[in-house]
Write a protein that holds these residues in place. Structure first.
Motif, PDB file in Angstrom:
ATOM      1  N   ARG A   1       0.824  -1.197   0.000  1.00  0.00           N
ATOM      2  CA  ARG A   1       0.000   0.000   0.000  1.00  0.00           C
ATOM      3  C   ARG A   1       0.865   1.257   0.000  1.00  0.00           C
ATOM      4  NH1 ARG A   1      -5.701   0.401  -0.677  1.00  0.00           N
ATOM      5  NH2 ARG A   1      -6.598  -1.599  -0.061  1.00  0.00           N
TER       6      ARG A   1
ATOM      7  N   ASP B   1      -3.709   5.408  -0.481  1.00  0.00           N
ATOM      8  CA  ASP B   1      -4.896   4.819  -1.103  1.00  0.00           C
ATOM      9  C   ASP B   1      -4.570   4.036  -2.368  1.00  0.00           C
ATOM     10  OD1 ASP B   1      -6.658   5.872   0.793  1.00  0.00           O
ATOM     11  OD2 ASP B   1      -6.803   7.782  -0.270  1.00  0.00           O
TER      12      ASP B   1
ATOM     13  N   PRO C   1      -9.485  -0.733  -4.115  1.00  0.00           N
ATOM     14  CA  PRO C   1      -8.654   0.422  -3.761  1.00  0.00           C
ATOM     15  C   PRO C   1      -9.009   1.623  -4.623  1.00  0.00           C
ATOM     16  CG  PRO C   1      -7.430  -1.056  -5.190  1.00  0.00           C
ATOM     17  CD  PRO C   1      -8.734  -1.750  -4.878  1.00  0.00           C
ATOM     18  N   VAL C   2      -8.608   2.795  -4.192  1.00  0.00           N
ATOM     19  CA  VAL C   2      -8.826   3.997  -4.999  1.00  0.00           C
ATOM     20  C   VAL C   2      -8.079   3.867  -6.317  1.00  0.00           C
ATOM     21  CG1 VAL C   2      -8.388   6.483  -5.141  1.00  0.00           C
ATOM     22  CG2 VAL C   2      -9.207   5.474  -2.995  1.00  0.00           C
TER      23      VAL C   2
ATOM     24  N   THR D   1     -12.079   2.028  -9.540  1.00  0.00           N
ATOM     25  CA  THR D   1     -10.648   1.958  -9.246  1.00  0.00           C
ATOM     26  C   THR D   1      -9.854   2.397 -10.464  1.00  0.00           C
ATOM     27  OG1 THR D   1     -10.900   0.119  -7.666  1.00  0.00           O
ATOM     28  CG2 THR D   1      -8.721   0.435  -8.624  1.00  0.00           C
TER      29      THR D   1
ATOM     30  N   ILE E   1      -3.751   9.621  -7.726  1.00  0.00           N
ATOM     31  CA  ILE E   1      -4.602  10.276  -6.744  1.00  0.00           C
ATOM     32  C   ILE E   1      -4.862  11.711  -7.172  1.00  0.00           C
ATOM     33  CG2 ILE E   1      -4.859  10.936  -4.334  1.00  0.00           C
ATOM     34  CD1 ILE E   1      -2.913   8.761  -3.615  1.00  0.00           C
TER      35      ILE E   1
END
Length: 233
Positions: A29, A32, A62-63, A94, A132
């Protein structure tokens, strides 16, 4: 999501690795963003492992999901097919991207035209930053406005920051604090946004950042800056 959509048996859990004689898959990870790294050869014998790990990653919603192929030594058409299928399965919920940082990964992706359908980066840092979207929040307190920019440097992010700073300059005749400590815009973009938003008077603006390169760029442009509290610097 039906696991059979990717076509292969058991799925690993996050933080574990799946090994085959020629392929090692690990997941990690980054906020995000979930990054799946494939080290070794991706061919007919190892695509089942890749499919299993992708199925697990997609199921976690997940994003953003980034497949890092930088350590990949061979990428067959079967592997490209799995990547395209994974991209379709992520849908709108996603964001999906691939890092092709080696000749072994970039060449087949480019020659087959797969890069027309997938978002492909050369470096993992760029993929994570681009995954992101930047979020800009403005808080008004007495005669001070705090503008906080967080997230990645996707296309149009600098323009978004500029517009928010323009609104802040119009709302508040006093001090404007701009916190970009958690933003991945380049130093040039931050300086450009401040200049564009505050075309006449920049005496009341302070940019909060612990990035030394950005601080130097701001000082060179005559823009005051300081280190945010809690950075330890």
């Amino acid at each position: 999501m039906n696991q059979s959509e990717l076509g292969y048996g058991l799925r690993p859990r996050l933080g574990t690795s799946v090994s085959r004689p020629l392929l090692r898959l690990t997941s990690m990870r980054h906020g995000d963003v979930l990054v799946l790294t494939a080290a070794g050869a991706i061919d007919l014998s190892t695509t089942p492992a890749l499919s299993e790990s992708l199925a697990d990653a997609i199921a976690q919603r997940p994003v953003a999901l980034v497949v890092d192929l930088a350590p990949t030594t061979f990428l067959a058409c079967a592997g490209l097919s799995v990547l395209l299928t994974a991209h379709q399965l992520t849908g709108d919920r996603t964001r999906f991207a691939v890092v092709a940082g080696s000749r072994a990964s970039w060449r087949p992706i480019h020659l087959t035209g797969v890069d027309r359908f997938l978002t492909v980066h050369r470096h993992l840092a760029d993929a994570v930053a681009d995954a992101i979207p930047m979020v800009v929040r403005t808080v008004v307190a007495d005669a001070t406005i705090l503008v906080t920019a967080t997230g990645g440097a996707r296309a149009g992010a600098a323009e978004s920051l500029t517009e928010e700073l323009r609104r802040a300059s119009e709302l508040c005749p006093g001090a404007v604090l701009v916190d970009v400590s958690a933003c991945t815009l380049t130093a040039a973009d931050v300086v450009g946004s401040v200049r564009a938003a505050f075309t006449r008077d920049r005496r009341g603006i302070r940019v909060l950042t612990a990035d030394e390169d950005l601080r130097k760029a701001l000082e060179a442009a005559g823009i005051a800056c300081c280190v945010p509290a809690g950075t330890g610097r």
